[in-house]
Structures are given as C-alpha cells and as structure tokens.
Write an enzyme that holds these catalytic residues in place. Structure first.
Site, PDB file in Angstrom:
ATOM      1  N   CYS A 167      42.179  34.829  40.219  1.00 28.08           N
ATOM      2  CA  CYS A 167      42.167  35.309  38.832  1.00 28.08           C
ATOM      3  C   CYS A 167      43.588  35.342  38.268  1.00 28.08           C
ATOM      4  O   CYS A 167      44.486  35.904  38.900  1.00 28.08           O
ATOM      5  CB  CYS A 167      41.547  36.703  38.770  1.00 28.08           C
ATOM      6  SG  CYS A 167      41.469  37.370  37.075  1.00 28.08           S
TER       7      CYS A 167
ATOM      8  N   ASN B  95      34.334  25.038  43.155  1.00 31.70           N
ATOM      9  CA  ASN B  95      34.083  25.753  41.901  1.00 31.70           C
ATOM     10  C   ASN B  95      34.971  25.115  40.832  1.00 31.70           C
ATOM     11  O   ASN B  95      35.996  24.526  41.137  1.00 31.70           O
ATOM     12  CB  ASN B  95      34.429  27.235  42.111  1.00 31.70           C
ATOM     13  CG  ASN B  95      34.422  28.052  40.836  1.00 31.70           C
ATOM     14  OD1 ASN B  95      35.369  28.781  40.564  1.00 31.70           O
ATOM     15  ND2 ASN B  95      33.367  27.966  40.063  1.00 31.70           N
TER      16      ASN B  95
END
Length: 343
Positions: free
Chosen positions: A100, A211
């Site tokens: 993140c 991803n």
C-alpha cells in the site's frame, strides 16, 4: 492451504484487501456468490488491534471462510501481539501488507515503503510465523520509486521464502511513494506481468499469485495458466456478479465468464441478504452498511441502473428497512439479463 494447493495443482482465486470496501458485510455477500474464493479483510494496523476496538475490527461471520486477515505494521513485537490476539477469531491466513502506497501507511513506515528493506520484512515474516497457527503470506509490489524491479524482486522473494512465507501475492506494478496518489499508483505505473511470470518459473515450488490490472475472469484464467493464484480487487467489487464464475474457474473448467450469473438463484440471494441486513440493523447498523457493497451485482442486466439508484438513494435514508433490497431486486429483469449474458 497453499502447500496443499501446490501439491494438488489447485489454483486460488482471491478478492484483494481494499480499505473501506472489503469489510465483513462485503465479504458476506461475496461468499454467497463463490464458495471457493479466498476473501481478505481490509488492512488492519497492528496498533489498532492492540489498543483499539478488537471485536469491531476482527469479528466476522463463520460463513465467510476462507478469510484472511491483512495486517499493516513494521514492528515485530506489535505484529506478533496482533496475531496472538487475532488467533482466537479463527482466520485462515495472516497477510502482511508490503504494497500500500498511501501517505497514512508511509507515515507509519509500513506498506510499500517496506520494499526498501527486504531484510527487515524477512524478520517480520519470521516473527509472525512463530506465533501464527495459520499460513503467513506477503502482498507486495515489484518495487518502489527508482528501484529496478528486475534486481529488487528476485532478492525480495528469496528473502521472503527464506523467512518461511507460505505464499507471496505480487502486484505487478511499482509503487511511487511521492508524486502519485493511491489511485494513480493503481493505474499509472506500467504493469510487468512478464517479470512476475519469470519469478514463478524460477520458483516452481513456491506459491506465487498475481494481482494488478486484471479486469475479468477471462484474463484471470489466462494468468492462471502460469501463476498459482490470481487476485482481483476493484474489478470484483464493481462487477460483483463475476464472482459467480469463480468456483468453476478454479475447478479448471474454462474461463467461467460472467455468464455464470445464469446459475445464481437470485431469489435466494435476495432473501439471504435481506435476512442478513435485518440482523445488521437489529444490531445497531444501517441498511446502507450492507447495500453499498451490492451496487455492482447486475452489470449487463436490464434494470441495473434503477437497481443502483434505489440502493444509492433509498437505502441511505434514515430508518431505511430491508424492503429497499426487495424493491431494488424487483427493478431488474433477472431472467432476461441472464439469458442475454449467456447468449
């Protein structure tokens, strides 16, 4: 879970952890569309678990299994303590966020900025493994800022594997910690699927999932020809109906496109979510806490726009009750939409 999947040649489909989105209500809905998808919590900071409202942060419905807890943190002691607390809640996996790029995460010196210190991340994973009774995994980027991914990622993976990580989920983009917002970090840095594929070829006995930028189940199926797992985030959230094809996809029965929505018993799903929402309201919640996650259910169906309007307006009004869900479902041409998608 991951070791067994590798041995049996099984693939894993996961719905990515997304802050403000993949809460318990979202996961409850997703589970009723797919029995086999691996569901992730929002990222929960270790400090919050230690000092905050544990029950609100960690509790979930048994119906959500398999569900993974994603942790944020960079202190071995705090992460270990958070896991000791979380163990009693029965999660199926503990995942460390190393991807993140938000300012809030950077200010706590965790998330994607940890890509700069692979040795420390390895220490974190090793400490987490000592106290966890379930798999410990890592979700990372291919690098950050001016790092060269072809140099950084192989070393990072080697250190995670050496520390005992049970699986590594790789977002196939760099993260730029300065100058790009979290949204831009999901879109602007170029995807490098080939590098991630190379990592899998070089680590055939390690579970590696991919991803980033995967829009539908056809693309997911293509990635699963190379990778052990595939993780979708916003595509699965905004087009929730595609989750209906996941069970067939991971069973190896083709791409299992969105046409699998034809197999959903929409009446049962409606009644299930109405009953669930009734319990949430009775426990002090609001209808919107549940219905905000349902807006993407009927993409491609006649009446989908009206469905979204009802959930976005009527469900947010004070005192809104579960009849709003019934009205929203009634606005959709379910039979016609399913036939159109199947045709």
């Amino acid at each position: 879970m991951y070791a067994e999947a590798l041995k049996r040649g099984e693939k894993i489909f996961a719905v990515a952890p997304m802050i403000d989105w993949t809460d318990r209500h979202c996961r409850y809905l997703h589970r009723h569309l797919s029995s086999r998808a691996l569901l992730y919590t929002e990222m929960v900071v270790a400090d919050a678990i230690i000092h905050g409202p544990r029950e609100r942060l960690l509790s979930f419905s048994p119906a959500e299994h398999p569900v993974a807890l994603q942790l944020g943190g960079s202190d071995t002691g705090k992460l270990s303590e958070a896991i000791r607390i979380a163990v009693d809640y029965g999660y199926d996996e503990i995942n460390l966020n190393v991807g993140c790029p938000s300012d809030r995460v950077q200010s706590g010196t965790f998330g994607a900025c940890l890509m700069r210190d692979a040795a420390h991340v390895a220490d974190l994973v090793a400490a987490m493994k000592k106290v966890s009774n379930v798999p410990v995994t890592v979700k990372c980027r291919i690098g950050v800022d001016d790092q060269e991914p072809t140099d950084v990622l192989p070393d990072f993976l080697a250190r995670m594997i050496g520390a005992g990580a049970d699986a590594i989920w790789i977002h196939a983009r760099k993260a730029w910690l300065q100058g790009l917002s979290p949204k831009e970090n999901r879109e602007i840095p170029p995807l490098d699927y080939d590098l991630v594929y190379r990592m899998k070829r070089e680590n055939p006995d390690v579970f590696l999932g991919i991803n980033g930028g995967i829009a539908d189940l056809d693309q997911a199926a293509s990635h699963l020809e190379v990778m052990d797992g595939v993780m979708l985030g916003r595509a699965a959230y905004h087009n929730t109906g595609l989750l209906a094809g996941v069970d067939e996809l991971v069973a190896g029965n083709g791409s299992a496109r969105l046409t699998r929505t034809a197999d959903i018993d929409w009446q049962v799903l409606r009644d299930t979510m109405m009953a669930y929402a009734e319990n949430v309201i009775a426990s002090g919640g609001r209808l919107h806490h549940v219905t905000r996650h349902m807006v993407g259910l009927f993409q491609g169906f006649a009446g989908a726009r009206r469905f979204r309007q009802i959930l976005s307006t009527d469900a947010t009004r004070p005192g809104a009750g579960i009849e709003v869900i019934g009205a929203a479902f009634a606005a959709v041409d379910i039979d016609g939409g399913a036939k159109k998608l199947a045709g």
